[in-house]
Design an enzyme around this catalytic site. Structure first.
Site, PDB file in Angstrom:
ATOM      1  N   SER A 166     103.776  85.095  12.739  1.00 42.59           N
ATOM      2  CA  SER A 166     104.056  83.952  13.478  1.00 42.59           C
ATOM      3  C   SER A 166     103.487  82.621  14.367  1.00 42.59           C
ATOM      4  CB  SER A 166     105.601  84.430  14.266  1.00 42.59           C
ATOM      5  OG  SER A 166     105.895  83.111  14.573  1.00 42.59           O
ATOM      6  N   ASP A 233     120.429  84.752  -7.479  1.00 47.64           N
ATOM      7  CA  ASP A 233     120.243  86.532  -7.148  1.00 47.64           C
ATOM      8  C   ASP A 233     119.736  86.799  -8.352  1.00 47.64           C
ATOM      9  OD1 ASP A 233     120.448  89.088  -6.829  1.00 47.64           O
ATOM     10  OD2 ASP A 233     122.001  89.509  -6.271  1.00 47.64           O
ATOM     11  N   ASP A 236     115.759  86.786 -10.961  1.00 50.18           N
ATOM     12  CA  ASP A 236     114.197  87.811 -11.350  1.00 50.18           C
ATOM     13  C   ASP A 236     115.180  89.325 -11.861  1.00 50.18           C
ATOM     14  OD1 ASP A 236     115.824  89.250  -9.585  1.00 50.18           O
ATOM     15  OD2 ASP A 236     114.810  88.798  -7.429  1.00 50.18           O
ATOM     16  N   VAL A 238     117.267  91.490 -11.563  1.00 48.11           N
ATOM     17  CA  VAL A 238     117.743  92.256 -10.857  1.00 48.11           C
ATOM     18  C   VAL A 238     118.757  91.633  -9.748  1.00 48.11           C
ATOM     19  CG1 VAL A 238     117.686  94.200  -8.964  1.00 48.11           C
ATOM     20  CG2 VAL A 238     116.117  93.672 -10.871  1.00 48.11           C
ATOM     21  N   ASP A 240     120.651  91.529  -6.541  1.00 46.48           N
ATOM     22  CA  ASP A 240     120.352  92.853  -5.968  1.00 46.48           C
ATOM     23  C   ASP A 240     120.927  92.724  -4.031  1.00 46.48           C
ATOM     24  OD1 ASP A 240     118.077  91.544  -5.782  1.00 46.48           O
ATOM     25  OD2 ASP A 240     116.732  93.234  -5.496  1.00 46.48           O
ATOM     26  N   VAL A 242     119.118  89.558  -3.912  1.00 49.47           N
ATOM     27  CA  VAL A 242     118.233  89.328  -3.464  1.00 49.47           C
ATOM     28  C   VAL A 242     117.511  87.845  -4.334  1.00 49.47           C
ATOM     29  CG1 VAL A 242     115.751  89.368  -2.934  1.00 49.47           C
ATOM     30  CG2 VAL A 242     117.248  90.420  -1.699  1.00 49.47           C
ATOM     31  N   ASP A 383     112.677  84.229   5.332  1.00 53.23           N
ATOM     32  CA  ASP A 383     112.296  83.782   6.831  1.00 53.23           C
ATOM     33  C   ASP A 383     112.804  81.899   6.966  1.00 53.23           C
ATOM     34  OD1 ASP A 383     110.495  82.548   9.154  1.00 53.23           O
ATOM     35  OD2 ASP A 383     108.997  83.199   8.472  1.00 53.23           O
ATOM     36  N   HIS A 422     112.186  86.393   9.264  1.00 53.59           N
ATOM     37  CA  HIS A 422     111.058  86.241   9.475  1.00 53.59           C
ATOM     38  C   HIS A 422     110.170  86.917  10.586  1.00 53.59           C
ATOM     39  CE1 HIS A 422     108.610  83.543  11.800  1.00 53.59           C
ATOM     40  NE2 HIS A 422     108.827  83.918  12.738  1.00 53.59           N
TER      41      HIS A 422
END
Length: 495
Positions: A166, A233, A236, A238, A240, A242, A383, A422
């Protein structure tokens, strides 16, 4: 908090102190007073020194904390950074000194996390204090820390490293740009570079709500984030929770119109217009690009929150301080009076007045590279405070300035962390071992192709999540086997 690194073999074999810890109180350094030098009462293997550096006739006071191992010093120095307006704190040295490093931290000239230090007692800009916080304080800490370590051992640290996230990440890159010989290696996480842009980007969503008179409650912002993750999601390969690369996500919030956000009611057209602008990022009134928006998948409540009864948009604290103390020099300034035109004017004022002081976005790292310096940058894609696209933007500019991707990767590498918030946290696995990685690169010439990541499960989990790949490569699932096993992933140009 996980350890920042491991115990390293000594860079200076058989180094032993040539004087007592207490005698460091008599060391003479330019414009510096040693306030105290004493063995840590709780750990007699550590010498702790507090110093004050000034810059006459300014009257500033930069407090510096240095911790030096009395035994088992590994021959290295580590500088640490801060967060927000705080330049650092005395506890920042604890982890490095525990694993054998001499270490330093500083308040960069002021106590606490407020931006009020920017004004003097007469309400005018205190440029020495601003410079101390922006760059002078960290440099003084570095010089003082290495000098005291040399005084203690009779030999200077063989290598010096900086590790921060940061504001600490910004401070690290500032060192590479302004004081290229201070450090051999720098780890800069989620760096708050492009400061004059991100500080106003931080209020962009809040401003949109105020202008539209449509404060979005937390539950709508949370629902919008869940919706965009659900939509992107699997891009990519997968599923998960994310988003692997938010830049590939083309989610259009208009699909939310009329859908329920639970106790918040249904999304309206006005709601989705605001969401689109938050993800798009700041623009001038004519639509001209100013800066990047929040990454899709990041928690929007961190900066665009609305609270209270009646519900009202709330300004991000750091932006509020910048408006009061740096931009208007009026501690009573009411941000709710800002119009879109005023926002544009403030944007230009910030770049012109503070860009060269705290911008920290100079891509010319030639002196740092030529000194043999190495830098590892990393940033979480989720972030919620500093958009990762800003770090990518800077890294690409470095590549352009420094001879292209291949030549840049000889001394500077970037790693993007899907789903990571973050400086850590979030649904994705966070990196670890960055300090060890930079030491290995500097001292052994082993450039990191990947960074290892922590399991997302409980402590002691058998998971071995995929590592972070050097940007622009991504960690791609091979299509078979457990998605919690790193061996089932490969660094690839795309998913």
């Amino acid at each position: 908090m996980p350890p920042i690194g491991s115990i390293q073999k000594p860079a200076i074999p058989n180094a032993t102190p040539t004087r007592s810890c207490e005698s460091l109180a008599t060391v003479a350094l330019p414009n510096t007073t040693i306030e105290s030098a004493a063995v840590d009462a709780r750990d007699p293997s550590i010498c702790r020194v507090t110093a004050i550096t000034t810059h006459p006739p300014a009257g500033d006071k930069i407090k510096i904390w240095i911790a030096i191992p009395i035994s088992n010093w590994n021959g290295r120095f580590v500088g640490t950074g801060g967060g927000g307006f705080a330049g650092g704190n005395a506890g920042g040295v604890n982890q490095p000194v525990a694993i054998g490093y001499a270490s330093g931290a500083t308040d960069t000239g002021h106590d606490g996390g407020s931006g009020s230090f920017a004004l003097d007692s007469n309400g005018r800009l205190n440029w020495q204090s601003i410079r101390d916080n922006a760059h002078v304080g960290i440099h003084e800490m570095t010089v003082t820390g290495k000098a005291l370590t040399q005084a203690m051992y009779g030999v200077a640290p063989r290598y010096s490293y900086f590790n921060g996230c940061s504001t600490g990440g910004r401070q690290g890159l500032m060192e590479a740009q302004r004081y290229p010989e201070d450090y051999n290696g720098i780890v800069a996480g989620a760096p708050a570079i492009n400061w004059t842009k991100l500080i106003l980007q931080s209020m962009w969503g809040t401003l949109q709500m105020a202008v539209a008179n449509d404060p979005l409650p937390a539950c709508k912002l949370t629902a919008a984030t869940k919706a965009v993750i659900a939509a992107c999601d699997a891009l990519d390969g997968v599923k998960d929770g994310v988003i692997g690369d938010p830049q590939r996500c083309t989610f259009d919030p208009k699909v939310l119109i009329g859908t329920s956000a639970g106790e918040c009611g249904s999304f309206t057209q006005a709601d989705t217009d605001i969401l689109r602008k938050i993800w798009q990022g700041p623009r001038r009134e004519d639509g001209t690009f100013l800066w990047y928006g929040q990454s899709m998948g990041a928690d929007l409540n961190a900066m665009a929150a609305s609270r209270g009864t009646p519900l009202a948009p709330q300004l991000f604290a750091f932006t509020s301080d910048w408006l009061k103390y740096f931009i208007t020099q009026n501690p009573q300034y009411d941000w709710t009076t800002i119009t879109s035109a005023a926002y544009n004017n403030f944007w230009d004022q910030l770049q012109e007045e503070y860009g060269t002081v705290i911008g920290t976005d100079n891509p010319d790292l030639t002196p740092f590279r030529d000194h043999g310096g190495k830098v590892i940058l990393w940033h979480g894609w989720a972030d919620q405070l500093i958009t990762g696209q800003g770090t990518i933007d800077y890294y690409k500019r470095v590549q352009q300035q420094m001879g292209g991707p291949k030549k840049t990767s000889d001394f500077a590498r970037l790693f993007m962390a899907p789903g990571v918030g973050h400086c850590g946290g979030g649904a994705g696995p966070s990196p670890y071992g960055q300090l060890d990685a930079i030491v290995s690169w500097v001292e052994d010439g082993k450039a990191p192709a990947t960074l290892p990541t922590n399991p997302r499960g409980p402590a002691g989990s058998a998971q071995k999540p995929p590592p972070l790949c050097q940007y622009p490569l991504v960690s791609k699932y091979k299509g078979t086997g457990s998605t919690d096993d790193a061996t089932n992933f490969v660094c690839s140009e795309n998913y």
